[in-house]
Scaffold this active site. Structure first.
Site: not given
Ligand SMILES: Cc1cc2nc3c(=O)[nH]c(=O)nc-3n(C[C@H](O)[C@H](O)[C@H](O)COP(=O)(O)OP(=O)(O)OC[C@H]3O[C@@H](n4cnc5c(N)ncnc54)[C@H](O)[C@@H]3O)c2cc1C
Length: 385
Positions: A114, A117, A232, A353
């Site tokens: 998928q 991100s 999901e 998250s």
């Molecule tokens: C084990 C694992 C597997 C994954 N597998 C996939 C995959 O197969 N395909 C894929 O596309 N993605 C995948 N991901 C990515 C995952 O979907 C993203 O890491 C997730 O959506 C968070 O985005 P970010 O890492 O950019 O953090 P950010 O969005 O930058 O967030 C950073 C911090 O800020 C907080 N935050 C951000 N916005 C808000 C808000 N509006 N209100 C409150 N808090 C907020 C977040 O909760 C977090 O603590 C995976 C991630 C992990 C850890």
């Protein structure tokens, strides 16, 4: 919910059990294990028959999951394909895409990933920048994805792109199926803190995708992505499966070591164990509530978000407790606990998250005021200035 199997469910459980008793161990090749289970009728149980599934009930699927776990057999390799990509193709794919992809996905003949991100579009998924530009009867894709689970093994992926930066961000997106072996696709594994490398960075350098690989209409990618995200949350959020260690396993582990602790710490450890155990059961029953709704033919509501949130939290608390009870021995004695402790923080991020799930519950369940959104009503191009 009635916790006893109905006569039909009991018969199904007996069928699953008898098959698994005859397969006490899985082949080393995870694709081969999935193919064996598929051929026996135990993969894609709830999928429609015309999509290669069995047209069964969510309870039947839950029973397969429960029995597989009870037999200590490994989970399926193509879980992202089954839980997220396949359901999206079923809802939005053309007949020819369904024919080409679905049965092979269920048998793990093809693995899927998928590709949502990006470095600046995780929680704020609609801010993604990977561009798809028209090119004759196809499209040219350029950009970068990150955290893509299984991309290093995947044959296909569902890919969310921006096709129009001059409309508000949710409206200019389009979804495709991408061949992960196509020229211009580069996959770079990312190493996790437990040493594994399950997810990756994926680079698209002028990758060509034929228009027939589009999933849904041009500009309708957000609606298509919501199908994926809903599936999901359902597949991560409960349904009777629990994230991380089973509370009973932690209880046994702590009980075995509790007598060796100083007396004052024994009291504390017992209290923490009680609290953690109750929280884990709460998460499990939330999952059962979700299952009950599904078996009545209703769509689960906030249980999916709440189930993922509480399941991850209680799994982390219990694992921390188990490691703390071991004390310094945790560094050497029991690798499974260390491994879980390193893995679980990622579960609090993957698939939404904790913070974002709390926002969803706050806004959609408790009716609290919505977050201010500075980019509402402006085009994507204006919002990134
Ligand atoms: C084990 C694992 C597997 C994954 N597998 C996939 C995959 O197969 N395909 C894929 O596309 N993605 C995948 N991901 C990515 C995952 O979907 C993203 O890491 C997730 O959506 C968070 O985005 P970010 O890492 O950019 O953090 P950010 O969005 O930058 O967030 C950073 C911090 O800020 C907080 N935050 C951000 N916005 C808000 C808000 N509006 N209100 C409150 N808090 C907020 C977040 O909760 C977090 O603590 C995976 C991630 C992990 C850890």
């Amino acid at each position: 919910m009635d916790f006893d199997d109905t006569p039909d469910e009991a018969a199904w459980r007996a069928e699953v059990r008898s098959f698994l008793d005859r397969h006490p161990s899985a082949p080393e090749q995870p694709r081969a294990w999935q193919a064996i289970l598929y051929d026996a009728g135990f993969v894609g149980v709830t999928w429609p028959v015309e999509a290669g599934g069995r047209g069964g009930t969510p309870m039947q699927q839950a029973i397969v999951d429960q029995e597989t776990a009870r037999h200590g057999l490994p989970p399926l390799i193509n879980l992202i394909g089954i839980g997220m990509c396949g359901p999206t193709v079923i809802v939005h794919g053309s007949d020819s895409q369904k024919q080409r992809y679905l049965k092979r996905l269920l048998r793990a003949d093809d693995l899927w990933c998928q590709l949502f991100s990006e470095p600046s579009a995780g929680s704020d998924l609609a801010a993604l920048r990977t561009r798809a530009v028209r090119d004759g009867d196809g499209w040219r894709i350029s950009g970068q994805k990150v955290w893509t689970t299984l991309a290093h093994l995947a044959d296909f992926g569902i890919l969310l792109t921006r096709t129009d930066p001059d409309v508000p961000k949710h409206r200019g997106l389009t979804m495709f199926v991408v061949d992960m072996k196509a020229p211009g696709v580069t996959v770079r594994p990312l190493r996790q803190m437990n040493g594994d490398a399950h997810f990756n960075e994926v680079f698209f350098d002028d990758v060509r995708i034929p228009d027939e690989e589009r999933l849904g209409d041009v500009g309708d990618g957000w609606r298509v992505a919501l199908t994926t995200l809903m599936s999901e949350r359902l597949s991560l959020g409960g349904g009777g499966t629990s994230i991380g260690p089973k509370p009973e396993a932690v209880a046994r582990h702590v009980a075995a070591h509790i007598g060796a602790l100083p007396e004052d710490r024994q009291v504390l450890a017992r209290q923490e164990l009680g609290r953690g155990y109750v929280a884990a059961l709460g998460a499990r029953y939330t999952g059962y509530r979700q299952l009950s709704k599904l078996s009545r033919g209703e769509l689960p509501g906030p249980e999916a978000s709440a189930g993922k949130l509480s399941g991850t939290r209680s799994a982390r608390d219990l694992t921390d407790l188990a490691v703390r009870v071991l004390g310094p021995d945790a560094a050497t004695a029991d690798a499974a606990w260390q491994d879980m402790q390193a893995l679980l923080p990622g579960m609090a991020i993957a698939g939404g998250s904790d913070q974002v799930l709390r926002n969803i519950i706050g806004e959609r369940v408790l009716g609290l005021p919505a977050e201010p959104r500075a980019d509402k009503g402006v085009t994507f191009r204006e919002s990134i200035r």
